[in-house]
Structures are given as C-alpha cells and as structure tokens.
Write a protein that holds these residues in place. Structure first.
Motif, PDB file in Angstrom:
ATOM      1  N   GLN A  15     -29.678   1.415  42.783  1.00 46.03           N
ATOM      2  CA  GLN A  15     -29.023   2.399  41.925  1.00 46.03           C
ATOM      3  C   GLN A  15     -29.132   3.797  42.534  1.00 46.03           C
ATOM      4  O   GLN A  15     -28.187   4.590  42.492  1.00 46.03           O
ATOM      5  CB  GLN A  15     -29.663   2.373  40.541  1.00 46.03           C
ATOM      6  CG  GLN A  15     -29.015   3.302  39.522  1.00 46.03           C
ATOM      7  CD  GLN A  15     -27.583   2.911  39.198  1.00 46.03           C
ATOM      8  OE1 GLN A  15     -27.337   1.888  38.568  1.00 46.03           O
ATOM      9  NE2 GLN A  15     -26.612   3.709  39.639  1.00 46.03           N
ATOM     10  N   ILE A  16     -30.283   4.097  43.096  1.00 50.04           N
ATOM     11  CA  ILE A  16     -30.488   5.408  43.736  1.00 50.04           C
ATOM     12  C   ILE A  16     -29.490   5.617  44.860  1.00 50.04           C
ATOM     13  O   ILE A  16     -28.916   6.705  45.026  1.00 50.04           O
ATOM     14  CB  ILE A  16     -31.942   5.528  44.257  1.00 50.04           C
ATOM     15  CG1 ILE A  16     -32.911   5.679  43.075  1.00 50.04           C
ATOM     16  CG2 ILE A  16     -32.087   6.703  45.226  1.00 50.04           C
ATOM     17  CD1 ILE A  16     -34.376   5.573  43.461  1.00 50.04           C
ATOM     18  N   LYS A  17     -29.260   4.584  45.652  1.00 49.62           N
ATOM     19  CA  LYS A  17     -28.308   4.688  46.759  1.00 49.62           C
ATOM     20  C   LYS A  17     -26.884   4.875  46.247  1.00 49.62           C
ATOM     21  O   LYS A  17     -26.093   5.613  46.844  1.00 49.62           O
ATOM     22  CB  LYS A  17     -28.429   3.461  47.662  1.00 49.62           C
ATOM     23  CG  LYS A  17     -29.762   3.426  48.394  1.00 49.62           C
ATOM     24  CD  LYS A  17     -29.978   2.152  49.183  1.00 49.62           C
ATOM     25  CE  LYS A  17     -31.363   2.171  49.834  1.00 49.62           C
ATOM     26  NZ  LYS A  17     -31.659   0.954  50.600  1.00 49.62           N
ATOM     27  N   GLN A  18     -26.573   4.231  45.143  1.00 52.41           N
ATOM     28  CA  GLN A  18     -25.259   4.416  44.543  1.00 52.41           C
ATOM     29  C   GLN A  18     -25.106   5.828  44.004  1.00 52.41           C
ATOM     30  O   GLN A  18     -24.078   6.488  44.217  1.00 52.41           O
ATOM     31  CB  GLN A  18     -25.049   3.392  43.420  1.00 52.41           C
ATOM     32  CG  GLN A  18     -23.718   3.513  42.687  1.00 52.41           C
ATOM     33  CD  GLN A  18     -22.522   3.339  43.589  1.00 52.41           C
ATOM     34  OE1 GLN A  18     -22.539   2.498  44.486  1.00 52.41           O
ATOM     35  NE2 GLN A  18     -21.461   4.127  43.373  1.00 52.41           N
ATOM     36  N   TRP A  19     -26.126   6.310  43.309  1.00 53.49           N
ATOM     37  CA  TRP A  19     -26.088   7.691  42.795  1.00 53.49           C
ATOM     38  C   TRP A  19     -25.962   8.685  43.950  1.00 53.49           C
ATOM     39  O   TRP A  19     -25.220   9.666  43.863  1.00 53.49           O
ATOM     40  CB  TRP A  19     -27.367   7.992  42.009  1.00 53.49           C
ATOM     41  CG  TRP A  19     -27.431   7.353  40.662  1.00 53.49           C
ATOM     42  CD1 TRP A  19     -26.391   7.019  39.855  1.00 53.49           C
ATOM     43  CD2 TRP A  19     -28.631   6.990  39.954  1.00 53.49           C
ATOM     44  NE1 TRP A  19     -26.847   6.454  38.689  1.00 53.49           N
ATOM     45  CE2 TRP A  19     -28.217   6.435  38.717  1.00 53.49           C
ATOM     46  CE3 TRP A  19     -29.985   7.080  40.235  1.00 53.49           C
ATOM     47  CZ2 TRP A  19     -29.131   5.965  37.774  1.00 53.49           C
ATOM     48  CZ3 TRP A  19     -30.902   6.623  39.301  1.00 53.49           C
ATOM     49  CH2 TRP A  19     -30.473   6.070  38.079  1.00 53.49           C
ATOM     50  N   GLY A  20     -26.701   8.415  45.026  1.00 51.34           N
ATOM     51  CA  GLY A  20     -26.637   9.298  46.185  1.00 51.34           C
ATOM     52  C   GLY A  20     -25.233   9.386  46.754  1.00 51.34           C
ATOM     53  O   GLY A  20     -24.751  10.473  47.098  1.00 51.34           O
ATOM     54  N   SER A  21     -24.571   8.246  46.829  1.00 51.85           N
ATOM     55  CA  SER A  21     -23.189   8.226  47.316  1.00 51.85           C
ATOM     56  C   SER A  21     -22.275   9.031  46.408  1.00 51.85           C
ATOM     57  O   SER A  21     -21.421   9.800  46.867  1.00 51.85           O
ATOM     58  CB  SER A  21     -22.711   6.773  47.420  1.00 51.85           C
ATOM     59  OG  SER A  21     -21.363   6.718  47.820  1.00 51.85           O
TER      60      SER A  21
END
Length: 377
Positions: A15-21
């Motif tokens: 989820q963090i990687k998605q939010w980062g994107s």
C-alpha cells in the motif's frame, strides 16, 4: 504495533508503494537501517579531507550510520526517488555555448527539498492514519543521512563510481528522499551493481574530482566549488570550470545508463526561462534584488548574491574575449566585495590573455595568407 501480523505488514508495504506512486514518486523501496559497512569508508573520506569546508560531515557521525539515533524508534527506512530531468535540458548546446551560463539541470526549477519533504510527510500521514501507533520522520538531504546507501539497500539502484545512485531502467537523473519509520516492514532486495569496467564518469570529470571508483574529492568537484564553497575558488581550478556557474552534470551526462533516463512530468521541475540559456553578461547584469526575484523558490538562492557573482566572474573569465565582458567586469570591480573582486581580477587577466592569443593567431593567419599571394597582389 504488536497487533500487526507479518501479513498485515506485507500488505501495508504494498500500500505504501501505491501511495508513493500516487504522490508522484517514481519508485519506493524499503530497507533495514544497518549501515555499519559504510562506517570505515566514511571515516577514510573524512580523514583524507575530501569533504573540504563541509564541516557538518564531521558532526553526528554515529547518527549517519545508525539512523535509530537520528530518530529514536526507527527500524526501517522508506526510500523514494523522483525524476527531475526537464524535457528541454539541451546539455550539449548549453555547455558548448561558452558565452552562456550553465546551471545544473536539477536547479533550473523549484527547490526539490520542499517538494519531496512535503510529499514524504503526506506519505507518513497516510500510514499514521491507518496505524495510529506509527511514528515517522521525513528527510531530504537535510540531516546526517546516508541517502545513497539507503537507496541502494532499498533496491532503488546501485551506487555508481561517481557516488550517485544509478537505476538500470531509469539512469540517475532523480532526487532521493527517506522516511524513517518504526514499523518492521518487509524489506526489498538490493540490486546488482552494473558499472562493470566503465570509467566514463571518472574520465570526463573536468577537474578529475573522482579520485578513485566511488570516491569523490569534493574539493575538486565543480558542484562543491560553485555551491558549497563559501570562499575563494582555487585559481588552478577556475579555468577547468568553464561556463558552469552552478553545479555540474558531466559525470551523469556521460553515463551509459542515462540513455534510459525518463523525462520528468513534474511541473515544479520545469526550467525557468530566466535561468536557462541566459548569457553570462545577462546574468552578470542582475542586481541583488533581481537575483532574489529570479531565484525565488529555487535551490540557487541559498548560495547568495555574492557567491553567484563569484561564479559568474569565473565564467566570464573563461568566455572568449569580448570587449563587452571586459567593460562589464571593469565597471563592477570597484564596488565589488573582496571575494568577488579577486575573481573579477582573475577574469580580466584571462580576457587579456585571450585577446593576446587571438591577436597572435590572427597575425599568423595574415602572414600565412600573404606568403601565398602573388607579389603584385
């Protein structure tokens, strides 16, 4: 925190990687905080004096290799990168136009520190909204953080021989940032180093600042000389700086992996017309208020007007002989501060030498032509 299972943490990492994107980061990786293997190299670099006048590197050494001391409770670093290469970089044209001032392409737009820090905080807030016990702190080149080491551990790329982070699919034209956090998130794997036997960055460096693979002597680096150095630029290095008035991109320009670099779509990183492709004389004509107005919100502003003038004087000295340059330097000399005046005097001497050389070349050309002409010509 104890209620978070391994599965919960893995889901959160995704989820963090998605939010980062969604926040505009091109890549997000997660690393542990064991930087002990970098300790000896850091000490050797400092002992050799390669940090120059950047005395802050001598402070908080333990915090540089032990992130948990910098922000208590930290167990992971979330590393991010954001592309900054503007679509109109025109490197070759800018460097070959010796009457124009070359500014490192990262500095032509808005100051990246504020942009990345704000978005890292937003990322941290999203995590905290989901897990109230989480605790974080964002960093963007603003504290004793070994950002390239953390980026490498987080799988964002490897450290090149020029000491910058290189990504196999995206080159090196990107900014780095870190979010220290107290969650034991699953970590990403480092990538394989792919510099091989290439030494292009070491060879191209105008001042030969890369003294051995992965080691940069900042005292010779043009970025240090034009940005970090507060005093006099060593005379033996001035002619090597050319028209680079703020930073240098040469080691990245020649890197083969930058053929894969991506153009930034970030509006804040687009080149400002007032800074890009301006002649040295145009930039020299700015008074202090014009400098402050035109550099507002950029990284350039932090060096101040006098160091800006110092750098420009060196660029003007390296430019081809021009009466307009000589006149402009002479008009500014008497009112210049001691720092700038010293570089103006050097620039005037360089312009004079260039004029003499040009005159001799012209005379030789005339003599050569005359020898080939008929006597009655």
């Amino acid at each position: 925190m104890s209620s978070l299972t391994t599965e919960d943490l893995a889901t959160l990492a995704d989820q963090i990687k998605q939010w980062g994107s969604e926040l505009g980061f091109q890549q997000v990786g997660i690393s542990d905080i064991d930087l002990s293997k970098h300790k000896d190299a850091l000490h050797r670099w400092l002992q050799n004096g390669y940090h120059g006048d950047m005395r802050f590197f001598e402070q908080n050494l333990d915090k540089r290799t032990q992130p948990e001391l910098l922000h208590p409770g930290t167990v992971r670093a979330i590393a991010v990168r954001m592309d900054y290469l503007p679509p109109d970089a025109s490197f070759a044209k800018a460097l070959s136009a010796t009457d124009k001032g070359y500014i490192s392409r990262y500095a032509l737009g808005r100051d990246y520190h504020k942009i990345l820090r704000k978005r890292l905080k937003q990322l941290g807030d999203k995590i905290k909204h989901q897990f109230a016990d989480s605790d974080f702190r964002p960093f963007v080149d603003s504290a004793p953080v070994l950002e390239h080491a953390l980026a490498e551990k987080a799988g964002l790329g490897w450290t090149g021989k020029h000491s910058l982070t290189i990504n196999k699919d995206n080159g090196s034209w990107f900014f780095l940032g870190e979010l220290f956090i107290n969650l034991p998130l699953p970590i990403d794997k480092p990538v394989e180093e792919n510099c091989g036997s290439c030494t292009a960055c070491m060879t191209i460096c105008p001042t030969q600042a890369i003294v051995e693979p992965y080691v940069v002597d900042a005292r010779r680096c043009i970025s240090y000389l034009t940005i970090e150095l507060k005093g006099t630029i060593p005379e033996q290095l001035r002619s090597l700086i050319g028209n680079r008035i703020y930073g240098c991109d040469d080691c990245q320009l020649v890197c083969p992996w930058n053929r894969y670099a991506k153009i930034s779509t970030e509006a804040d990183f687009m080149s400002r017309p007032a800074l890009k492709d301006q002649t040295l004389l145009q930039l020299w004509s700015w008074d202090e208020q014009t400098f402050l107005d035109n550099t507002q919100g950029t990284a350039i502003r932090r060096i101040g007007y006098q160091r800006w003038r110092r750098n420009l004087a060196v660029g003007l000295g390296n430019a081809p002989f021009d009466d307009a340059i000589v006149n402009a330097l002479q008009r500014a000399r008497d009112e210049a501060c001691v720092l700038v005046r010293e570089h103006i005097d050097w620039a005037l001497a360089q312009q004079h030498a260039s004029k003499v050389s040009m005159s001799r070349t012209t005379s030789r050309l005339i003599r050569t032509i005359e020898k080939g002409l008929p006597r009655d010509a």
